[in-house]
Scaffold this active site. Structure first.
Site, mmCIF file in Angstrom:
data_model
loop_
_atom_site.group_PDB
_atom_site.id
_atom_site.type_symbol
_atom_site.label_atom_id
_atom_site.label_comp_id
_atom_site.label_asym_id
_atom_site.label_seq_id
_atom_site.Cartn_x
_atom_site.Cartn_y
_atom_site.Cartn_z
ATOM 1 C CG HIS A 1 -32.295 59.829 25.255
ATOM 2 N ND1 HIS A 1 -31.724 58.584 25.116
ATOM 3 C CD2 HIS A 1 -31.291 60.651 25.685
ATOM 4 C CE1 HIS A 1 -30.443 58.631 25.423
ATOM 5 N NE2 HIS A 1 -30.151 59.883 25.782
ATOM 6 C CE LYS B 1 -20.041 59.810 24.609
ATOM 7 N NZ LYS B 1 -21.390 60.096 25.101
HETATM 8 O O1 PNS Z 1 -25.234 61.953 23.871
HETATM 9 P P1 PNS Z 1 -23.878 62.589 23.954
HETATM 10 O O2 PNS Z 1 -22.813 61.590 23.570
HETATM 11 O O3 PNS Z 1 -23.614 63.271 25.256
HETATM 12 O O4 PNS Z 1 -23.873 63.743 22.802
HETATM 13 C C1 PNS Z 1 -22.718 64.522 22.583
HETATM 14 C C2 PNS Z 1 -22.836 65.291 21.264
HETATM 15 C C3 PNS Z 1 -23.057 64.338 20.104
HETATM 16 C C4 PNS Z 1 -24.014 66.245 21.338
HETATM 17 C C5 PNS Z 1 -21.523 66.129 21.088
HETATM 18 O O5 PNS Z 1 -20.422 65.285 21.232
HETATM 19 C C6 PNS Z 1 -21.455 66.831 19.748
HETATM 20 O O6 PNS Z 1 -22.108 67.825 19.552
HETATM 21 N N1 PNS Z 1 -20.646 66.254 18.810
HETATM 22 C C7 PNS Z 1 -20.513 66.777 17.462
HETATM 23 C C8 PNS Z 1 -19.178 67.518 17.310
HETATM 24 C C9 PNS Z 1 -19.278 68.920 17.869
HETATM 25 O O7 PNS Z 1 -20.068 69.751 17.441
HETATM 26 N N2 PNS Z 1 -18.424 69.231 18.867
HETATM 27 C C10 PNS Z 1 -18.419 70.539 19.491
HETATM 28 C C11 PNS Z 1 -19.384 70.626 20.651
HETATM 29 S S1 PNS Z 1 -18.454 70.754 22.110
#
Ligand code: PNS
Length: 161
Positions: free
Chosen positions: A17, A41
């Site tokens: 990251h 999660k």
């Molecule tokens: O580090 P990660 O867990 O792969 O991140 C995933 C994340 C947080 C970027 C994704 O789950 C997200 O954007 N969640 C917020 C809800 C949302 O906007 N969902 C629609 C996108 S598909």
């Protein structure tokens, strides 16, 4: 001014990251690290801790800001004045999930672009899940995470023994 939002669970933030944030900060005027609540999660660390660890790792970098986020990423990105969602890509393994997410985000907001940076080779095997597995068995993770995260993980290990 182009602002990129870098959303993720960061549970915990690791050197892969960090690599993405450092390289993105040379491309975009502002990078906002958005630590997602992501209730689906069941993270190891709560939002406050994950945000504080990101802040301690990259908050001092010029043009980088860290914040917690809840709800839709595209809505949060707009509220932060971002035009770009930034994601790191490790290998083919990430590809399907990332493309699906980018397309969903474009469906939700036509003007929001997703920008992928390929993770540097030396971090391509890193994931927060693997780091947690190592911590679980008291294996060393010093070379894999920024120093503030390492200190926190060590305090956690000591607390468990
Ligand atoms: O580090 P990660 O867990 O792969 O991140 C995933 C994340 C947080 C970027 C994704 O789950 C997200 O954007 N969640 C917020 C809800 C949302 O906007 N969902 C629609 C996108 S598909």
């Amino acid at each position: 001014m182009t602002t990129a939002i870098y959303p993720g669970s960061f549970d915990p933030f690791h050197n892969g990251h960090l690599d993405i944030v450092l390289r993105a900060s040379r491309i975009f005027e502002q990078v906002v690290v958005a630590v997602a609540e992501n209730p689906g999660k069941s993270p190891w660390f709560d939002l406050k801790t994950r945000t504080a660890l990101c802040e301690a790792s990259v908050g001092h970098l010029p043009g980088v800001r860290v914040t917690g986020s809840r709800g839709l990423t595209v809505a949060f990105a707009r509220a932060q004045g971002a035009q770009v969602i930034l994601r790191g890509l490790r290998a083919v393994l990430d590809f399907d999930y990332e493309v699906q997410m980018a397309m969903m985000n474009r469906h939700l907001d036509r003007e929001m672009e997703t920008f992928f940076l390929l993770t540097s080779n030396r971090y391509s095997y890193l994931s927060s899940s693997l780091i947690k597995q190592l911590v679980d068995v008291d294996a060393p993770v010093e070379d894999l995470v920024p120093e503030p995260v390492h200190r926190h993980l060590m305090a956690l290990s000591r607390h468990r023994t």
